[in-house]
Design an enzyme around this catalytic site. Sequence first.
Site, PDB file in Angstrom:
ATOM      1  N   ASN A 123       0.751  -1.241  -0.080  1.00 10.25           N
ATOM      2  CA  ASN A 123       0.037  -0.042  -0.118  1.00 10.25           C
ATOM      3  C   ASN A 123       0.977   1.334  -0.054  1.00 10.25           C
ATOM      4  O   ASN A 123       2.018   1.228   0.713  1.00 10.25           O
ATOM      5  CB  ASN A 123      -0.839  -0.019   1.282  1.00 10.25           C
ATOM      6  N   SER A 156     -17.583  -8.471  -8.139  1.00  9.64           N
ATOM      7  CA  SER A 156     -18.933  -7.932  -7.229  1.00  9.64           C
ATOM      8  C   SER A 156     -19.035  -8.622  -5.984  1.00  9.64           C
ATOM      9  O   SER A 156     -18.766  -9.927  -5.667  1.00  9.64           O
ATOM     10  CB  SER A 156     -19.955  -8.078  -8.214  1.00  9.64           C
ATOM     11  N   LYS A 180     -19.484  -6.466 -15.585  1.00  5.54           N
ATOM     12  CA  LYS A 180     -19.777  -5.867 -14.286  1.00  5.54           C
ATOM     13  C   LYS A 180     -20.381  -4.585 -14.321  1.00  5.54           C
ATOM     14  O   LYS A 180     -21.330  -4.254 -13.364  1.00  5.54           O
ATOM     15  CB  LYS A 180     -18.447  -5.718 -13.654  1.00  5.54           C
ATOM     16  N   HIS A 218     -23.986  -5.445 -14.761  1.00  4.81           N
ATOM     17  CA  HIS A 218     -24.591  -5.937 -13.328  1.00  4.81           C
ATOM     18  C   HIS A 218     -24.857  -4.790 -12.294  1.00  4.81           C
ATOM     19  O   HIS A 218     -26.053  -4.616 -11.592  1.00  4.81           O
ATOM     20  CB  HIS A 218     -23.468  -6.665 -12.661  1.00  4.81           C
ATOM     21  N   ASN A 219     -24.015  -3.797 -12.373  1.00  3.42           N
ATOM     22  CA  ASN A 219     -24.399  -2.554 -11.222  1.00  3.42           C
ATOM     23  C   ASN A 219     -25.522  -1.778 -11.841  1.00  3.42           C
ATOM     24  O   ASN A 219     -26.378  -1.453 -10.932  1.00  3.42           O
ATOM     25  CB  ASN A 219     -22.962  -1.686 -11.435  1.00  3.42           C
ATOM     26  N   GLU A 272     -28.401  -3.639 -10.721  1.00  5.99           N
ATOM     27  CA  GLU A 272     -28.526  -3.616  -9.130  1.00  5.99           C
ATOM     28  C   GLU A 272     -29.163  -2.287  -8.908  1.00  5.99           C
ATOM     29  O   GLU A 272     -30.101  -2.090  -8.039  1.00  5.99           O
ATOM     30  CB  GLU A 272     -26.952  -3.502  -8.772  1.00  5.99           C
ATOM     31  N   ARG A 294     -32.205   8.468  -8.407  1.00 10.57           N
ATOM     32  CA  ARG A 294     -31.356   8.600  -7.271  1.00 10.57           C
ATOM     33  C   ARG A 294     -30.567  10.124  -7.314  1.00 10.57           C
ATOM     34  O   ARG A 294     -30.410  10.990  -6.563  1.00 10.57           O
ATOM     35  CB  ARG A 294     -29.785   7.790  -7.771  1.00 10.57           C
ATOM     36  N   HIS A 314     -36.494  13.795 -44.621  1.00  9.04           N
ATOM     37  CA  HIS A 314     -35.476  12.761 -44.316  1.00  9.04           C
ATOM     38  C   HIS A 314     -35.647  11.445 -44.907  1.00  9.04           C
ATOM     39  O   HIS A 314     -35.069  10.325 -45.003  1.00  9.04           O
ATOM     40  CB  HIS A 314     -35.439  12.479 -42.760  1.00  9.04           C
TER      41      HIS A 314
END
Length: 470
Positions: free
Chosen positions: A33, A131, A185, A188-189, A192, A290, A452
Site C-alpha cells: 500500500n 462484485s 460488471k 451488473h451494477n 443492481e 437517485r 429525411h
Amino acid sequence: MSASEIGLVGLGVMGAMLSLNIADNGFAISVYNRTTSKTHDFMRDEAGDLASKITPTETLEELVASIAKPRAIILMVPAGDAVDSQIEALRPLLDDDDLIIDAGNANFHDTIRRAKAAKSKDEAYLGIGVSGGSEGARFGPSIMGGGEKKYWDRVSHILEAISAKYEGQACATWMGENGAGHFVKTVHNGIEYADMQLIAETYGVMRDGMAMTSEACGSVFEAWNEGPLQSYLIEISGKVAKENDPETGKPMLDIILDRAGQKGTGRWTVIESQQVGAPVPVIEAAVAARNMSADLDTRKAGEDVFGSAPSPLPADALSIDELEAAMMAGKIMCYAQGFALLNKAGEIYDWKLPMPQIAEVWREGCIIRSSMLNDMASALSEHPERNLMFEGYFADKMRQSHDALRKTVAVAVTHGLPVPAMSAALSYFDTMRTARSTANMIQGQRDFFGEHGFERIDKDGGGFHGPWVS
C-alpha cells in the site's frame, strides 16, 4: 521465505478483504500500500492466523522482488487516473510477461484503452470485474474476467478458488477480450440500481400508501424472500426494514436521510445503452431517481409549493400479493433489458459474451444474486440472443404478473406515489408487445421538416417522401 504466488496493490477495504481471501485459500500473497502504515495496520489488525501466507512490502521494488515469475499483481486502487499512475509506476519494474490485473470498478472504455496499450507493447494485462462488496471480497465474490484468454488461464486457478461457489461451481468466468469483464460488471451494477429502486418504490407504496410500519414492511420482504422473488437484495431489505436505531429506538429507516449516493456505474450503463442503441429504461429511471433524491432542497420546496404528494390508498385498492406480482414483472423487465444490452454491446465490441455463463456467475457472491438467475441461465442457453421476456418461464411469469404491475402503477400514480422504475418497466413491456407503434408519426414529422424520407409498409426500400415535400 519462498516467493509469493501473487501480489496485490491497495489495502483499502476491498483490497484487504481480497488479500485475506487469497491467503485463506492457500495462496501465498505479497501486499503493498502506498501508505506504509496501512500495511502495518493490516498485518497487525487483520492478518491474524493468515499472516504466514502474507508478505508485507514497503516499496514496489520489494513487492515485485517477492513474487514468483511470471508475476501476477492485482490492483485494488480507485478507478481512473490512479490506475494509470499505478501501472506506469509498476511497468518499469516488471518483465513483459508479468501480469497486471485491474480488479477495481474501472470504466470499461479505460480498460479497452489499457488493454490495447499493453498489447501493442506485448505486455500482459487483465481487467476483471469483482462484485459482492467487502463480504464477497473476503469470502467469495463473483468475478468477471476480461482480456486475452491466455492471461486469464494463467491465474484462473486462483480466481476460481477465491470466488463464490454455486453448488460447487465457481462464480468466476472469462467474458471476452479487453474490457468485456468490466463491461459485464457495469451492466451488473446497472441492474443492481434498478432492482434496488424497484424495491424502494414497493416499500414506498407500503409505507405511504398502505400506512405500514417499517416492521410490517420488513415482514413482507421476509415472506417474499421465501418465494420466487428470493434474492440477496430482498433479504437485506427485510433486515434493514426491521432494524431499530440503537440511539433513539426508532426504526432505522425512519431516521436515514432519503438522499441516495452513487459511484457512477449505473450512469455508465445508461450512457452506453444510448451509445449502442439498446434501451434500458428501468435502469435509466433508477439512475434518475437517485439523482432526484440528491436534490433534497428542491424536493422540500416542491412540497411547500404543491403540498405533499402521497395520499393513503383505500383499504381494498391494492393487495400485498399484487405488489409482489408487480415486483416480479418489474424485475423481469430490468434483467431483460440488461441482457439485451449485453448482447448488443457484444456485437459492437466484438466480444463473444457467454450469456448463460454471465447468469451463472451472478448466482452467488454478487449483489444481484437471486434464485431467478438459474432460470435465466437455462433460457439463455437455449436462445442467448433472444429477449428474456419472450422465453418460456419468463413469458409465463409476465402473463401472470403484468396486470398486477399495471394496477400497481395506476393506483400509485392516482394517489401521488412516485414509481418511476415500475412505470418504466410497464411502458417497456407495452412497447415491446406493440407490433404497430406510433413511430410512423415521428417519421412523417421528420420528413415534413427535414425531408429525411421514410419506408412504406407496401413497398421495399426507403427514401420515400410525403406529399408535403415538393
